[in-house]
Design a protein around this motif. Structure first.
Motif, PDB file in Angstrom:
ATOM      1  N   GLY A 163      40.467  43.065 -47.590  1.00 42.51           N
ATOM      2  CA  GLY A 163      40.163  42.656 -48.964  1.00 42.51           C
ATOM      3  C   GLY A 163      38.699  42.343 -49.149  1.00 42.51           C
ATOM      4  N   LYS A 164      38.113  41.679 -48.130  1.00 42.57           N
ATOM      5  CA  LYS A 164      36.687  41.359 -48.236  1.00 42.57           C
ATOM      6  C   LYS A 164      35.841  42.629 -48.230  1.00 42.57           C
ATOM      7  CE  LYS A 164      33.120  38.370 -46.294  1.00 42.57           C
ATOM      8  NZ  LYS A 164      32.077  39.393 -46.373  1.00 42.57           N
ATOM      9  N   SER A 165      36.261  43.606 -47.412  1.00 41.33           N
ATOM     10  CA  SER A 165      35.504  44.864 -47.363  1.00 41.33           C
ATOM     11  C   SER A 165      35.554  45.565 -48.717  1.00 41.33           C
ATOM     12  CB  SER A 165      36.088  45.770 -46.277  1.00 41.33           C
ATOM     13  OG  SER A 165      35.977  45.155 -45.013  1.00 41.33           O
ATOM     14  N   ILE A 166      36.721  45.542 -49.348  1.00 38.30           N
ATOM     15  CA  ILE A 166      36.845  46.178 -50.665  1.00 38.30           C
ATOM     16  C   ILE A 166      35.952  45.483 -51.687  1.00 38.30           C
ATOM     17  CG2 ILE A 166      38.436  46.618 -52.580  1.00 38.30           C
ATOM     18  CD1 ILE A 166      40.639  46.980 -50.510  1.00 38.30           C
ATOM     19  N   THR A 167      36.005  44.152 -51.705  1.00 35.65           N
ATOM     20  CA  THR A 167      35.204  43.405 -52.677  1.00 35.65           C
ATOM     21  C   THR A 167      33.713  43.559 -52.398  1.00 35.65           C
ATOM     22  OG1 THR A 167      35.477  41.409 -51.331  1.00 35.65           O
ATOM     23  CG2 THR A 167      37.028  41.730 -53.141  1.00 35.65           C
ATOM     24  N   ASP A 168      33.359  43.700 -51.068  1.00 41.49           N
ATOM     25  CA  ASP A 168      31.938  43.909 -50.740  1.00 41.49           C
ATOM     26  C   ASP A 168      31.450  45.243 -51.299  1.00 41.49           C
ATOM     27  OD1 ASP A 168      31.819  41.521 -49.469  1.00 41.49           O
ATOM     28  OD2 ASP A 168      31.984  42.330 -47.427  1.00 41.49           O
ATOM     29  N   VAL A 169      32.280  46.294 -51.136  1.00 45.24           N
ATOM     30  CA  VAL A 169      31.884  47.603 -51.656  1.00 45.24           C
ATOM     31  C   VAL A 169      31.748  47.557 -53.165  1.00 45.24           C
ATOM     32  CG1 VAL A 169      32.644  49.993 -51.949  1.00 45.24           C
ATOM     33  CG2 VAL A 169      32.859  48.878 -49.708  1.00 45.24           C
ATOM     34  N   MET A 170      32.725  46.953 -53.825  1.00 42.30           N
ATOM     35  CA  MET A 170      32.684  46.878 -55.280  1.00 42.30           C
ATOM     36  C   MET A 170      31.514  46.020 -55.744  1.00 42.30           C
ATOM     37  SD  MET A 170      36.765  46.574 -56.116  1.00 42.30           S
ATOM     38  CE  MET A 170      36.512  46.746 -57.880  1.00 42.30           C
ATOM     39  N   SER A 171      31.211  44.967 -54.959  1.00 45.10           N
ATOM     40  CA  SER A 171      30.081  44.110 -55.311  1.00 45.10           C
ATOM     41  C   SER A 171      28.761  44.875 -55.189  1.00 45.10           C
ATOM     42  CB  SER A 171      30.063  42.878 -54.408  1.00 45.10           C
ATOM     43  OG  SER A 171      28.941  42.077 -54.681  1.00 45.10           O
ATOM     44  N   ASN A 172      28.657  45.728 -54.133  1.00 48.97           N
ATOM     45  CA  ASN A 172      27.431  46.530 -53.969  1.00 48.97           C
ATOM     46  C   ASN A 172      27.208  47.462 -55.165  1.00 48.97           C
ATOM     47  OD1 ASN A 172      26.928  45.350 -51.502  1.00 48.97           O
ATOM     48  ND2 ASN A 172      27.948  46.969 -50.319  1.00 48.97           N
ATOM     49  N   VAL A 173      28.343  48.044 -55.645  1.00 51.45           N
ATOM     50  CA  VAL A 173      28.230  48.947 -56.791  1.00 51.45           C
ATOM     51  C   VAL A 173      27.796  48.180 -58.033  1.00 51.45           C
ATOM     52  CG1 VAL A 173      29.516  50.467 -58.340  1.00 51.45           C
ATOM     53  CG2 VAL A 173      29.879  50.597 -55.855  1.00 51.45           C
ATOM     54  N   SER A 174      28.441  47.026 -58.262  1.00 57.44           N
ATOM     55  CA  SER A 174      28.107  46.254 -59.465  1.00 57.44           C
ATOM     56  C   SER A 174      26.674  45.734 -59.413  1.00 57.44           C
ATOM     57  CB  SER A 174      29.090  45.093 -59.631  1.00 57.44           C
ATOM     58  OG  SER A 174      28.998  44.190 -58.546  1.00 57.44           O
TER      59      SER A 174
END
Length: 652
Positions: free
Chosen positions: A58-69
Motif C-alpha cells: 500500500g505504501k508503494s502504491i501511495t508513493d507512486v501516486m504521490s510522485n505523480v501528483s
C-alpha cells in the motif's frame, strides 16, 4: 480338580498394551500441544507477514501516486507561465512523460479549445509520442470529469478508466486546474497513471508468480492467494484478469459466500475505511474454500487494498509439522512395542511356572516341587512365598480339622443349651385352658444361640405369679444367670406371696459371691385371680404398659436397683386394682431399643401406638408387636434379646 483355564490374553501382552497406551496418551498429548503451539505461531507469523506485506504494498502504491501528483504540482507554475505558448506547453507535457516512467500520458485541456490541446503518451519504455487524442474534437468540454474538475477548482484523482489508445490498460488521472492571471480556472493539467505498476511491483518485491488466469497470485508451492486494489464500492481497480478490471466487483462476489452475515460485516468495515484484524477471525467461505480476508484503506485515496488468503495457506506448515510428529510417534511406539513385548515376556515367564505349581497345590498336592528361579527379584520372593505357603497350608489343614471338630461339638452343645433354656420358659398356649379368668401369652427370641432374657408364670393358691427379667450381657454367661434366677423365682415364690420379699430374696441370692458383677433387671407381680388385685415390684426394669378401661398408659413404678448389685437393699412393693378386660404388657429393652440399619430405635412411642391400635388379646398383641419390629429392623442384625409377656384379666 479343575482343569487349567485357558486365558486369551497373557500378562505380558496386557502389560505391554498398558505401557503402550500410557506412552500413546503422553506422546499424543505432547504432540498435540506442540502441533497446536506451532500451528498458532505459524498462523500468527504468516498473518503478520501478510499484514506487513500489505502495508508495504500500500505504501508503494501511495508513493507512486504521490510522485505523480507532486510532478504535476511542480509543473503547474511553468504551465501557467507559458499559458499562451503552445510550443512550450507541448514541451512540458512531453518532459513530464519522459522523466516519470509511471506516467502513461500527460495532457492539457482548456475551456477555450482555440488554445490547443498539448498531449504526450508513452508508447514504450523509450519512446514518447504526441499523437493527438481520439476524443472527438472538443467533446471533452461536455465530459463530466472536465466540468467537475473546473467547477471544483482543486486537484484530485479521477475514477479509474481504460486507456483510449488500446482500450484495455487501466488508468487513473491526477487532474490539476490551471488559472489565468486573474486566477480564473481556464483548463485542466492532468497526468495519467497506469495501474499495471501495482501488479509489476507485486511480482518484483515479493517473488510471486502472477497466474495467467482468474487473477490469482500463486506461491511456488501453488497455494493460491488473491490480491486486489478496489474502489470504495468494491469495483476491481487491479486484477490480472483484464475482463474484471473496472467491471467486476469483489463485494458482489463475497456476498454469495456461505456465511452472508460475516461477509456483510467485512464489506461494511471495508467501506468504512477500517483495517482487518486477524485476531477477530475474519473468516468466510469463498468458492467452497475457507478464506481469511485482509484489508486496509490506501492512504490519500478512497481505494481499498484487499488480500484473500485460503485458510490452508496459513495452516499448511502446522499441518506438515503435525504429520511429521505423527510419523515419528508411530515409529517410536512400534519400536517400543516390540522391545517391551520381548522384555516383559522374558521377565514374566517364571510366573507361568509358578501358576502351574499353584494349581497343583490347590488340588491338594502340597508337596509339589517348585520351579527353580535364578533371578534375585520380586519373582524369586514370590517363589519363596509359595514355598512358605505350602508348609503353612499343611499345618493349617491339620489345625482346621481339629478346629472344625471342636466347633461342631460347641455348636451341638449350644443347640442343647438353647433347647434346655427354651424348655425352662412356658411355651404351651393357652397356658391355662381350663380357666376363664386369665389369658396370658409370652415370647422370647435370643440375640445369640442362648440369651439372658427370662419370663415365667404359674398359678398357686388362686394367685398368678409372673415375672420378666433381663440379665446383663448375652450368650452363655447370661443364660446361666437367667436359669438360676428363674429357678430361684419358682422356689422363693412358693413360700411367700409378697413380691418385694421375693425380689429381696432373689437379690440376696444373686449378690452373694457375684464375682462377675452380673445383675438382673426384673419386674415381678402377683395377681389375685379372685379379686383382680395386683401387687408388684420393679427392680430396675422397663416400666410395663397397662390397658385399663381401654386406655393405654405406663405403669407407675418405684425406683429400685437391679438384683445382684447390692445385698441388703429394701425393695418396695406397689398395688393396682384390675377389672375385667384390663391387661398388662411387659417387655425387655430389646423391643423399644431395636435398631434398623440407620441406627434409629423402635422407641416407646411406637410400642404404645401398636398396643392402642391392636385388639386387646395377649397373643394378637405380641404377634403384632413382633412383626412390627421385624419390619422396622429390616436387614439389621439383632443386637439384643427380645422378650415380651402379655396378661389379660378376664374374670366374668
Amino acid at each position: 480338580m479343575k482343569k487349567n483355564k485357558k486365558y486369551k490374553h497373557s500378562f505380558a501382552r496386557k502389560l505391554t498394551l498398558w505401557v503402550m497406551l500410557v506412552l500413546l496418551i503422553m506422546m499424543g498429548t505432547l504432540a498435540f500441544f506442540i502441533y497446536y503451539l506451532v500451528k498458532e505461531i505459524v498462523v500468527d507469523y504468516t498473518a503478520t507477514t501478510v499484514h506487513i506485506s500489505m502495508q508495504l504494498y500500500g505504501k508503494s502504491i501511495t508513493d507512486v501516486m504521490s510522485n505523480v501528483s507532486v510532478a504535476v504540482k511542480n509543473n503547474v507554475f511553468d504551465v501557467e507561465r507559458d499559458i499562451n505558448q503552445p510550443g512550450q506547453l507541448q514541451n512540458i507535457v512531453e518532459r513530464m512523460v519522459k522523466q516519470n516512467p509511471n506516467i502513461r500520458s500527460c495532457s492539457i485541456r482548456f475551456t477555450n479549445p482555440q488554445k490547443g490541446k498539448p498531449f504526450a503518451w508513452r508508447k514504450d519504455s523509450t519512446h514518447v509520442e504526441n499523437t493527438p487524442l481520439k476524443d472527438n474534437g472538443n467533446a471533452y468540454l461536455e465530459s463530466e470529469w472536465f466540468r467537475d474538475a473546473i467547477a471544483a477548482d482543486s486537484a484530485y484523482w479521477s475514477e479509474p478508466f481504460f486507456d483510449s489508445h488500446d482500450g484495455k490498460t487501466p488508468l487513473v488521472s491526477y487532474m490539476q486546474p490551471i488559472h489565468d492571471q486573474q486566477g480564473k480556472a481556464i483548463g485542466i493539467f492532468s497526468a495519467d497513471l497506469s495501474l499495471d505498476f501495482m501488479t509489476e511491483f507485486l511480482k518484483e518485491q515479493y517473488g510471486m508468480m502472477l497466474a495467467e488466469d482468474m487473477g490469482h497470485v500463486r506461491f511456488t508451492n501453488e497455494e493460491v492467494i488473491n490480491c486486489y486494489v478496489l474502489a470504495k464500492d468494491g469495483t476491481y481497480i487491479t486484477h490480472s484478469d483484464q475482463r474484471r478490471i473496472l467491471k467486476g466487483n469483489l463485494f458482489n462476489h463475497i456476498k454469495d459466500a456461505d456465511e452472508p452475515g460475516a461477509a456483510q460485516e467485512i464489506i461494511e468495515k471495508m467501506k468504512n475505511g477500517e483495517k482487518s484484524n486477524f485476531e477477530n477471525d475474519e473468516l468466510i467461505r469463498l468458492n467452497r474454500v475457507k478464506t481469511y480476508m485482509f484489508y486496509a484503506p490506501l492512504e490519500g485515496t478512497d481505494w481499498i487494498l484487499a488480500i484473500a488468503v485460503p485458510e490452508f495457506a496459513l495452516t499448511f506448515l502446522g499441518f506438515l509439522f503435525g504429520l511429521i510428529m505423527t510419523l515419528i510417534i508411530a515409529f517410536v511406539l512400534l519400536v517400543t512395542f516390540f522391545v517391551c513385548r520381548i522384555a516383559i515376556q522374558r521377565a514374566s515367564s517364571p510366573l507361568k511356572q509358578l501358576a502351574a505349581t499353584a494349581d497343583e497345590v490347590a488340588g491338594g498336592q502340597f508337596d509339589t516341587a517348585l520351579p527353580e528361579i535364578k533371578s534375585r527379584d520380586e519373582i524369586h520372593m514370590l517363589r519363596d512365598s509359595f514355598e512358605n505357603m505350602q508348609h503353612s497350608l499343611t499345618d493349617y489343614i491339620n489345625e482346621l480339622k481339629s478346629t472344625t471338630a471342636a466347633k461342631a461339638s460347641i455348636e451341638s452343645e449350644l443347640k442343647i443349651a438353647h433347647d434346655i433354656q427354651m424348655s425352662m420358659v412356658p411355651k404351651t398356649y393357652p397356658a391355662f385352658p381350663d380357666r376363664d379368668d386369665i389369658d396370658i401369652y409370652g415370647f422370647v427370641r435370643p440375640a445369640k444361640a442362648v440369651g439372658g432374657d427370662l419370663y415365667d408364670f404359674y398359678i398357686n393358691d388362686e394367685k398368678l405369679f409372673f415375672c420378666i427379667g433381663d440379665v446383663s450381657g448375652k450368650g452363655v454367661p447370661a443364660s446361666l444367670v437367667m436359669a438360676v434366677a428363674r429357678s430361684l423365682f419358682r422356689n422363693i415364690s412358693a413360700y411367700t406371696q409378697n413380691p418385694s420379699h421375693i425380689v429381696m430374696s432373689l437379690n440376696e441370692a444373686l449378690s452373694s459371691n457375684n464375682d462377675t458383677g452380673m445383675f438382673v433387671t426384673i419386674f415381678l407381680g402377683v395377681l389375685d385371680l379372685a379379686t383382680g388385685h395386683l401387687s408388684y415390684t420393679n427392680a430396675g426394669h422397663n416400666n410395663p404398659l397397662i390397658m385399663i378401661n381401654n386406655e393405654v398408659s405406663e405403669l407407675a413404678c418405684d425406683s429400685n436397683i437391679p438384683i445382684g448389685v447390692m445385698s441388703g437393699w429394701q425393695f418396695s412393693s406397689q398395688d393396682l386394682q384390675f377389672n375385667t378386660g384390663d391387661s398388662i404388657f411387659l417387655f425387655t429393652d430389646g423391643l423399644n431399643e431395636a435398631e434398623n440399619i440407620n441406627l434409629s430405635q423402635f422407641g416407646m412411642d411406637r410400642v404404645q401406638q401398636i398396643m392402642k391400635s391392636t385388639i386387646n388379646q395377649p397373643q394378637t398383641l405380641i404377634e403384632t408387636m413382633n412383626s412390627s419390629v421385624k419390619m422396622f429392623v429390616g436387614d439389621a442384625e439383632q443386637s439384643d434379646d427380645l422378650t415380651m409377656l402379655a396378661i389379660k384379666f378376664t374374670k366374668p
